[in-house]
Design a protein around this motif. Structure first.
Motif, PDB file in Angstrom:
ATOM      1  N   LEU A   1     -47.892  17.317  -5.481  1.00 53.15           N
ATOM      2  CA  LEU A   1     -49.190  17.836  -5.923  1.00 53.15           C
ATOM      3  C   LEU A   1     -49.865  18.638  -4.820  1.00 53.15           C
ATOM      4  O   LEU A   1     -50.467  19.683  -5.092  1.00 53.15           O
TER       5      LEU A   1
ATOM      6  N   GLN B   1     -59.062  24.031  -4.397  1.00 54.97           N
ATOM      7  CA  GLN B   1     -59.124  24.536  -5.768  1.00 54.97           C
ATOM      8  C   GLN B   1     -60.312  25.475  -5.939  1.00 54.97           C
ATOM      9  O   GLN B   1     -60.210  26.481  -6.641  1.00 54.97           O
TER      10      GLN B   1
ATOM     11  N   ARG C   1     -44.763  12.081  -5.192  1.00 52.98           N
ATOM     12  CA  ARG C   1     -45.512  12.841  -6.200  1.00 52.98           C
ATOM     13  C   ARG C   1     -46.802  13.409  -5.591  1.00 52.98           C
ATOM     14  O   ARG C   1     -47.190  14.528  -5.891  1.00 52.98           O
TER      15      ARG C   1
ATOM     16  N   ASP D   1     -59.494  22.182 -14.265  1.00 59.47           N
ATOM     17  CA  ASP D   1     -58.155  22.355 -13.689  1.00 59.47           C
ATOM     18  C   ASP D   1     -57.576  21.020 -13.218  1.00 59.47           C
ATOM     19  O   ASP D   1     -56.426  20.689 -13.508  1.00 59.47           O
ATOM     20  N   LEU D   2     -58.382  20.251 -12.496  1.00 65.27           N
ATOM     21  CA  LEU D   2     -57.914  18.963 -11.979  1.00 65.27           C
ATOM     22  C   LEU D   2     -57.676  17.964 -13.106  1.00 65.27           C
ATOM     23  O   LEU D   2     -56.739  17.173 -13.049  1.00 65.27           O
ATOM     24  N   ASN D   3     -58.525  18.004 -14.121  1.00 70.87           N
ATOM     25  CA  ASN D   3     -58.350  17.118 -15.266  1.00 70.87           C
ATOM     26  C   ASN D   3     -56.999  17.388 -15.930  1.00 70.87           C
ATOM     27  O   ASN D   3     -56.284  16.455 -16.288  1.00 70.87           O
ATOM     28  N   ASN D   4     -56.642  18.657 -16.065  1.00 70.61           N
ATOM     29  CA  ASN D   4     -55.361  19.015 -16.670  1.00 70.61           C
ATOM     30  C   ASN D   4     -54.183  18.556 -15.817  1.00 70.61           C
ATOM     31  O   ASN D   4     -53.169  18.105 -16.349  1.00 70.61           O
ATOM     32  N   LEU D   5     -54.297  18.661 -14.518  1.00 70.64           N
ATOM     33  CA  LEU D   5     -53.201  18.298 -13.626  1.00 70.64           C
ATOM     34  C   LEU D   5     -53.080  16.790 -13.392  1.00 70.64           C
ATOM     35  O   LEU D   5     -51.989  16.269 -13.229  1.00 70.64           O
ATOM     36  N   LEU D   6     -54.212  16.105 -13.350  1.00 71.76           N
ATOM     37  CA  LEU D   6     -54.221  14.689 -12.971  1.00 71.76           C
ATOM     38  C   LEU D   6     -54.487  13.739 -14.138  1.00 71.76           C
ATOM     39  O   LEU D   6     -54.494  12.530 -13.941  1.00 71.76           O
ATOM     40  N   GLN D   7     -54.720  14.267 -15.331  1.00 63.93           N
ATOM     41  CA  GLN D   7     -55.066  13.451 -16.504  1.00 63.93           C
ATOM     42  C   GLN D   7     -56.172  12.454 -16.164  1.00 63.93           C
ATOM     43  O   GLN D   7     -56.001  11.238 -16.271  1.00 63.93           O
TER      44      GLN D   7
ATOM     45  N   ARG E   1     -48.356  21.903  -4.879  1.00 63.27           N
ATOM     46  CA  ARG E   1     -48.846  22.656  -6.039  1.00 63.27           C
ATOM     47  C   ARG E   1     -50.282  23.159  -5.825  1.00 63.27           C
ATOM     48  O   ARG E   1     -50.637  24.251  -6.242  1.00 63.27           O
ATOM     49  N   PHE E   2     -51.103  22.331  -5.190  1.00 66.32           N
ATOM     50  CA  PHE E   2     -52.474  22.726  -4.886  1.00 66.32           C
ATOM     51  C   PHE E   2     -52.529  23.731  -3.737  1.00 66.32           C
ATOM     52  O   PHE E   2     -53.567  24.319  -3.477  1.00 66.32           O
TER      53      PHE E   2
END
Length: 106
Positions: A58, A93, A54, A17-23, A61-62
């Motif tokens: 986030l 998360q 930003r 999940d974090l990888n998708n949101l934070l690249q 969003r979290f």
């Protein structure tokens, strides 16, 4: 299932999940809570220093509470803020994943 396996699966889900949101850069396959926090810490530090708006978006969003963010910003030594914020994000998360799982079983 044993709890360490559950925790491992939970961390992997949060990492995706974090990888998708934070690249994030490539994460090791085996990672624990602190390792994941260290992996996202540079991104969080950058956002805190250079893209605070930003970062706040986030946090919204979290669903990381304003009180939690303020507490970390106001009480942690500056060199620990990004790591503690990373842990708070991961914990939030993890809670969301647990709650989704709990209520999807009904």
């Amino acid at each position: 299932m044993n709890s360490s396996l559950d925790n491992s699966c939970l961390i992997k889900t949060v990492a995706v999940d974090l990888n998708n949101l934070l690249q994030l850069p490539d994460l090791p396959e085996e990672i624990d809570r602190e390792g994941l926090a260290r992996a996202i810490e540079p991104v969080i530090a950058h956002l805190l220093s250079h893209e605070f708006e930003r970062f706040l978006q986030l946090c919204y969003r979290f669903d990381l509470g304003e009180g939690k963010v303020k507490t970390i910003l106001n009480t942690c030594p500056p060199e620990e803020v990004s790591f503690q914020m990373s842990l708070a994000i991961i914990d939030r998360q993890m809670l969301k994943v647990i709650l989704r799982k709990k209520y999807s079983d009904y």
